[in-house]
Design an enzyme around this catalytic site. Structure first.
Site, PDB file in Angstrom:
ATOM      1  N   GLY A  67       0.845  -1.195   0.000  1.00  0.00           N
ATOM      2  CA  GLY A  67       0.000   0.000   0.000  1.00  0.00           C
ATOM      3  C   GLY A  67       0.874   1.237   0.000  1.00  0.00           C
ATOM      4  O   GLY A  67       1.805   1.356   0.795  1.00  0.00           O
ATOM      5  N   ARG A  75     -21.080  12.376  11.691  1.00  0.00           N
ATOM      6  CA  ARG A  75     -21.597  11.928  10.395  1.00  0.00           C
ATOM      7  C   ARG A  75     -22.782  10.997  10.475  1.00  0.00           C
ATOM      8  O   ARG A  75     -23.686  11.077   9.662  1.00  0.00           O
ATOM      9  CB  ARG A  75     -20.470  11.221   9.659  1.00  0.00           C
ATOM     10  N   SER A 116      -9.263  10.051  10.609  1.00  0.00           N
ATOM     11  CA  SER A 116      -8.746   8.933   9.835  1.00  0.00           C
ATOM     12  C   SER A 116      -7.401   9.284   9.205  1.00  0.00           C
ATOM     13  O   SER A 116      -6.461   8.482   9.218  1.00  0.00           O
ATOM     14  CB  SER A 116      -9.751   8.561   8.758  1.00  0.00           C
TER      15      SER A 116
HETATM   16  C1  LIG Z   1     -13.133  11.199  -0.776  1.00  0.00           C
HETATM   17  C2  LIG Z   1     -12.568  10.970   0.595  1.00  0.00           C
HETATM   18  C3  LIG Z   1     -12.249  12.049   1.425  1.00  0.00           C
HETATM   19  C4  LIG Z   1     -11.719  11.848   2.699  1.00  0.00           C
HETATM   20  N1  LIG Z   1     -11.421  12.935   3.497  1.00  0.00           N
HETATM   21  C5  LIG Z   1     -10.891  12.720   4.724  1.00  0.00           C
HETATM   22  C6  LIG Z   1     -10.544  13.827   5.566  1.00  0.00           C
HETATM   23  O1  LIG Z   1     -10.671  14.979   5.194  1.00  0.00           O
HETATM   24  N2  LIG Z   1     -10.041  13.579   6.798  1.00  0.00           N
HETATM   25  C7  LIG Z   1      -9.849  12.299   7.243  1.00  0.00           C
HETATM   26  O2  LIG Z   1      -9.373  12.130   8.355  1.00  0.00           O
HETATM   27  N3  LIG Z   1     -10.156  11.241   6.456  1.00  0.00           N
HETATM   28  C8  LIG Z   1     -10.668  11.419   5.219  1.00  0.00           C
HETATM   29  N4  LIG Z   1     -10.991  10.336   4.435  1.00  0.00           N
HETATM   30  C9  LIG Z   1     -10.580   9.002   4.845  1.00  0.00           C
HETATM   31  C10 LIG Z   1      -9.104   8.815   4.565  1.00  0.00           C
HETATM   32  O3  LIG Z   1      -8.740   9.560   3.443  1.00  0.00           O
HETATM   33  C11 LIG Z   1      -8.730   7.376   4.294  1.00  0.00           C
HETATM   34  O4  LIG Z   1      -9.234   6.575   5.310  1.00  0.00           O
HETATM   35  C12 LIG Z   1      -7.231   7.220   4.263  1.00  0.00           C
HETATM   36  O5  LIG Z   1      -6.659   8.095   3.339  1.00  0.00           O
HETATM   37  C13 LIG Z   1      -6.809   5.815   3.965  1.00  0.00           C
HETATM   38  O6  LIG Z   1      -5.413   5.786   3.791  1.00  0.00           O
HETATM   39  P1  LIG Z   1      -4.626   4.445   3.680  1.00  0.00           P
HETATM   40  O7  LIG Z   1      -3.193   4.811   3.588  1.00  0.00           O
HETATM   41  O8  LIG Z   1      -5.049   3.524   4.762  1.00  0.00           O
HETATM   42  O9  LIG Z   1      -5.139   3.790   2.312  1.00  0.00           O
HETATM   43  P2  LIG Z   1      -5.192   4.353   0.809  1.00  0.00           P
HETATM   44  O10 LIG Z   1      -4.766   5.750   0.676  1.00  0.00           O
HETATM   45  O11 LIG Z   1      -6.527   3.961   0.278  1.00  0.00           O
HETATM   46  O12 LIG Z   1      -4.086   3.498   0.104  1.00  0.00           O
HETATM   47  C14 LIG Z   1      -4.235   2.126  -0.148  1.00  0.00           C
HETATM   48  C15 LIG Z   1      -3.021   1.656  -0.886  1.00  0.00           C
HETATM   49  O13 LIG Z   1      -3.022   0.249  -0.936  1.00  0.00           O
HETATM   50  C16 LIG Z   1      -2.771  -0.171  -2.254  1.00  0.00           C
HETATM   51  N5  LIG Z   1      -3.409  -1.477  -2.447  1.00  0.00           N
HETATM   52  C17 LIG Z   1      -4.689  -1.814  -2.221  1.00  0.00           C
HETATM   53  N6  LIG Z   1      -4.892  -3.108  -2.519  1.00  0.00           N
HETATM   54  C18 LIG Z   1      -3.703  -3.592  -2.941  1.00  0.00           C
HETATM   55  C19 LIG Z   1      -3.255  -4.864  -3.404  1.00  0.00           C
HETATM   56  N7  LIG Z   1      -4.073  -5.907  -3.507  1.00  0.00           N
HETATM   57  N8  LIG Z   1      -1.959  -4.984  -3.778  1.00  0.00           N
HETATM   58  C20 LIG Z   1      -1.118  -3.937  -3.708  1.00  0.00           C
HETATM   59  N9  LIG Z   1      -1.484  -2.714  -3.281  1.00  0.00           N
HETATM   60  C21 LIG Z   1      -2.759  -2.561  -2.891  1.00  0.00           C
HETATM   61  C22 LIG Z   1      -3.322   0.916  -3.115  1.00  0.00           C
HETATM   62  O14 LIG Z   1      -2.675   0.895  -4.362  1.00  0.00           O
HETATM   63  C23 LIG Z   1      -2.942   2.141  -2.315  1.00  0.00           C
HETATM   64  O15 LIG Z   1      -1.614   2.516  -2.586  1.00  0.00           O
HETATM   65  C24 LIG Z   1     -11.525  10.527   3.158  1.00  0.00           C
HETATM   66  C25 LIG Z   1     -11.846   9.449   2.342  1.00  0.00           C
HETATM   67  C26 LIG Z   1     -12.395   9.657   1.084  1.00  0.00           C
HETATM   68  C27 LIG Z   1     -12.784   8.460   0.272  1.00  0.00           C
END
Ligand SMILES: Cc1cc2nc3c(=O)[nH]c(=O)nc-3n(C[C@H](O)[C@H](O)[C@H](O)COP(=O)(O)OP(=O)(O)OC[C@H]3O[C@@H](n4cnc5c(N)ncnc54)[C@H](O)[C@@H]3O)c2cc1C
Ligand code: SF4
Ligand code: FES
Lengths: 220, 561
Positions: free
Chosen positions: B10, B271, B376
């Site tokens: 990720g 929310r 988050s």
């Molecule tokens: C539109 C939107 C707005 C948001 N705004 C806010 C906000 O203002 N404040 C807040 O606190 N939260 C917010 N959130 C929530 C927050 O953005 C997310 O929970 C957070 O960014 C998730 O980050 P992450 O690093 O866990 O995953 P992600 O950023 O989703 O990254 C996942 C990674 O895993 C990789 N991956 C997935 N599956 C595989 C696989 N099988 N093999 C290899 N790689 C894989 C993807 O390529 C990606 O690089 C928002 C969410 C959304 C959808």
């Protein structure tokens, strides 16, 4: 409405050159070219194109639409259709073609490294910044690394515009130790940079604007 | 065979933050199915909560989060989240994040729902984007090895310990095994299980499903967040920042209906509360055209909208055809965030030896039954960093796990048959797009904002039917580069697994808490349900058990706003 898409296909295992395939898709006028591509994909699951955010913030879906590089998820079908049916969708030019609409991004991401694309923190930075200065950094920082500027530029092989945007944004950052020196380190003639900065907002899907006062400071 | 001491799966905020904290201390690599800068974190607009001002306090942040979680959040973990927050925000600022500033030059903060204080640090409404790109720059600086467009297919386990992973390299259409001492999952959420979602195409819950199949425990999967304000039709998110900056919600009668539901907080209630209010207005006939309500920014003035909410404005103009500085936006609630995930402790350790997780894929349980806006993003950087630090501390001293060569061979054979050989399944008229669409429709209609036992039971049965159909689907055949059809097929399998767990968990939980609202059990029931739900895989499908909630400072009380 039913729309004809002419999508460029290329399978490296079978084809020597790209060819067009026609798809008829049913889409709403306010749907995007990406929505239309997803419809086409449902008809031919072998069709390859990148996508991720579908809201013009990740840069994945850059392709050539009716001859111009653009983001598929940012281009409304009504606009694409107005340019004359059928809507043609091709891979970005200036990039190596890998499959259908997918191009090789390695050199593009690699090119960023040349500009030292990270902040080098000044030792005497005290942790404060005026709201105006911060705002002036925000906009160039919205570059989504989509490659549209690279595809749209005749000189992209030598210039690598996305890297320039990063360098120019860092050059304005009062926290950065190199600051305006970065302009000289780029070794790109200032006239060329000035032209680049002037043309960028029209080419870039994010309309990135960099005011050119930083160029003056970098030279003197 | 490729070997890395720490394999981070990720490239979003959690993954890159982990990578930064491992780099230089252990050999690490980041694997991501999309280029890291294209991760979904980049779409986050609103901001990162952290206590920065003197009038605010860690204790207040902890309390707001505990209360927001409807007392299901683990207070020990929440304490860590809130205490580490300010440090991490300042670290990010020194890496180059262009935070929006207050007049005195300090990092500005805004109000997001459920917070008793303007506590979210932000960069206009590109908060996730700029931090993601800054962390990517740091990864370049540290020379972190990345494998873009490589898909994790399976976590390999031998004698109860993780020793590597099976990967599908999309560009070269081939399988690869990466051996690792530790795997840190940072694969984000599963929004695409729902038809109406704010999530991008890549959010297919892969990490959760793969960890679960490998034997890790999923927890609190029934808690799904629905964001109140998404553009009607496309469900593109309109950030809570729009309400934080003073936006009003209005029904078709022009009323600010939040006065009925949360008079104390109005539009800035959490929310779950706002999403339910909107749904109720629409259901009871006070929506526009029976489908949506308005988010009205017109009183804020052109200048504020342009300065603080430029992206919101852009998105609304492009995808709804309205300029929110002049015309109210049509909005409806949609799936947004997964509170549940792979169960971890505060260092990202899962119960499966060698496997760690952070970010949305994980459930360290800082959000409990309902996440507050801004918590988050903070979670991704705080717990991403901690998982990275822990992995860096442990991995160098650990021996490379032993593996029997058969384990690898069996796994490779299995995936080879699926990915690279012509489909062994009988051709059918059915296709994966139809199965996915039906699944997502069931999830949105029957496992959504309002739930009932009858509908959930029906959902569980129908999802089971879909799993049967899935097994008989033709597999899109390879080998060909960029075989997105094959990836989609695999992702649908993940989503079906998770949907079933979510629906079953929701059926089992006979109370209402946070985002989980049962019309047939409208009360919170602390006596019977103040506990986590753990889901394990068995031959007979998911099995559920209860786990304790950590309650340290704040005893559960009624949650009024
Ligand atoms: C539109 C939107 C707005 C948001 N705004 C806010 C906000 O203002 N404040 C807040 O606190 N939260 C917010 N959130 C929530 C927050 O953005 C997310 O929970 C957070 O960014 C998730 O980050 P992450 O690093 O866990 O995953 P992600 O950023 O989703 O990254 C996942 C990674 O895993 C990789 N991956 C997935 N599956 C595989 C696989 N099988 N093999 C290899 N790689 C894989 C993807 O390529 C990606 O690089 C928002 C969410 C959304 C959808
Ligand atoms: S400058 Fe604009 S066109 Fe170029 S990569 Fe960045 S966002 Fe894309
Ligand atoms: S899909 Fe992200 S920019 Fe188009």
């Amino acid at each position: 409405m039913d729309v004809v898409l002419k999508i460029s296909r290329f399978d490296p295992g079978m084809d020597t050159a790209p060819r067009f395939q026609r798809f008829v898709v049913g889409v709403e006028p306010n749907q995007t070219v990406l929505d239309a591509l997803l419809c086409a994909w449902r008809q031919d699951i072998g069709l390859s194109f990148r996508r991720s955010c579908r809201s013009a913030i990740c840069g994945s879906c850059a392709v050539r639409i009716n001859g111009r590089p653009a983001l598929a998820c940012q281009t409304l079908m009504e606009k694409a259709v107005a340019e004359g049916e059928p809507v043609t969708i091709e891979p970005l030019p200036h990039f190596k073609l890998l499959k259908d609409l997918v191009v090789d991004l390695e050199p593009f991401f690699e090119s960023l490294k040349a500009v030292v694309p990270w902040l080098i923190l000044r030792e005497d930075y005290g942790g404060r910044m005026s709201p105006e200065v911060a705002r002036s950094l925000e906009h160039p920082a919205t570059c989504i690394l989509c490659g549209v500027c690279e595809a749209d530029s005749e000189t992209s092989e030598t210039l690598h515009p996305a890297g320039l945007v990063k360098a120019l944004r860092l050059a304005r950052d009062p926290r950065d130790a190199l600051g305006a020196h970065r302009i000289r380190l780029l070794q790109v003639p200032v006239e060329v940079l000035r032209l680049f900065v002037r043309e960028l907002p029209d080419k870039c899907p994010k309309g990135i604007e960099i005011t050119d006062d930083i160029l003056r400071r970098g030279v003197t | 065979m490729i070997m890395h001491e720490v394999l981070i799966v990720g490239g979003g905020l959690a993954g890159l933050m982990a990578a930064m904290n491992v780099s230089g201390k252990a050999d690490a690599a980041v694997l991501s199915k999309v280029y890291p800068t294209r991760s979904h974190s980049g779409a986050a607009q609103g901001g990162f909560n952290a206590v920065m001002g003197e009038d605010d306090s860690i204790e207040a942040h902890v309390f707001d989060t505990v209360k927001g979680s409807d007392y299901l959040g683990d207070q020990e973990a929440i304490e860590v989240l809130c205490s580490d927050g300010p440090r991490v925000i300042l670290d990010l600022e020194r890496m180059g994040v262009p935070w929006t500033r207050a007049e005195d030059g300090r990092i500005a903060q805004r109000s997001l729902g459920g917070a008793g204080f303007p506590r979210a640090c932000f960069a206009a409404d590109f908060s996730g984007h700029v931090v993601l790109h800054t962390l990517y720059e740091q990864a370049l600086k540290r020379g972190v090895k990345t494998y873009p467009e490589w898909h994790l297919l399976e976590i390999l386990v031998d004698k109860g310990r993780v020793f590597g992973a099976v990967i599908y390299d999309l560009a070269r259409a081939r399988l690869e095994v990466i051996r690792a001492k530790r795997i840190v999952l940072a694969t984000g959420g599963y929004g695409r299980a729902f038809l109406k979602t704010t999530n991008g195409h890549a959010n297919t819950g892969d990490g959760m499903a793969i960890a679960y199949r490998a034997g890790a425990v999923l927890s609190d999967m029934e808690f799904v967040q629905f964001h109140p304000t998404t553009l009607y039709g496309t469900n593109i998110l309109i950030s809570e920042a729009a309400r934080g900056e003073g936006g009003y919600l209005r029904n078709a009668l022009g009323e600010r209906f939040m006065a009925e539901y949360a008079p104390g907080k109005m539009e800035l209630a959490p929310r779950d509360v706002v999403a339910r209010a909107i749904f109720k207005e629409i259901k009871e006939g006070r929506g526009f055209e029976g489908h949506y309500v308005h988010l009205d920014l017109t009183h804020l003035g052109e200048r504020l909208v342009a300065e603080r909410l430029p992206q919101v404005r852009d998105l609304a103009i492009r995808y709804s055809g309205v300029d929110p500085a002049r015309v109210p936006m049509p909005i409806e609630p949609a799936q947004h965030y997964s509170m549940g995930g792979v169960r971890t402790d505060v260092w990202g350790m899962t119960g499966l030896e060698g496997l760690m997780a952070a970010g949305e894929v994980a459930n360290v349980s800082v959000h409990g039954a309902n996440r507050l806006g801004g918590n988050s993003l903070l979670e991704t950087v705080v717990f991403g960093a901690r998982a990275g630090r822990k992995a860096a501390e442990l991995a160098p001293g650990e021996p490379w796990p032993d593996v029997s060569s058969n384990t690898v061979k069996d796994a490779l054979d299995r995936w080879n048959r699926l990915c690279l050989a012509p489909s062994a399944h009988s051709r059918s008229d059915d296709d994966q797009f139809a199965v996915r669409r039906e699944m997502a429709t069931i999830m949105t209609n029957q496992v959504g904002v309002f739930r009932t036992g009858v509908e959930l039971e029906d959902a569980v049965a129908r999802l089971e039917g879909l799993r049967k159909r899935y097994r008989d689907l033709p597999v899109p055949v390879g080998p060909q580069p960029f075989n997105y059809g094959l990836m989609d097929y695999i992702e649908v399998g993940h989503l079906l697994d998770l949907s079933e767990i979510i629906a079953r968990g929701a059926l089992a939980r006979r109370e209402s808490r946070g985002a989980h609202y049962r019309l047939d059990f409208p009360q919170r029931d602390d006596r019977n349900w103040l506990h986590h739900t753990f889901a394990h895989t068995t031959d007979r499908g998911p099995e559920f058990s209860a786990g304790p909630v950590s309650i340290t400072r704040f005893q559960p009380q009624e949650r009024g706003y």
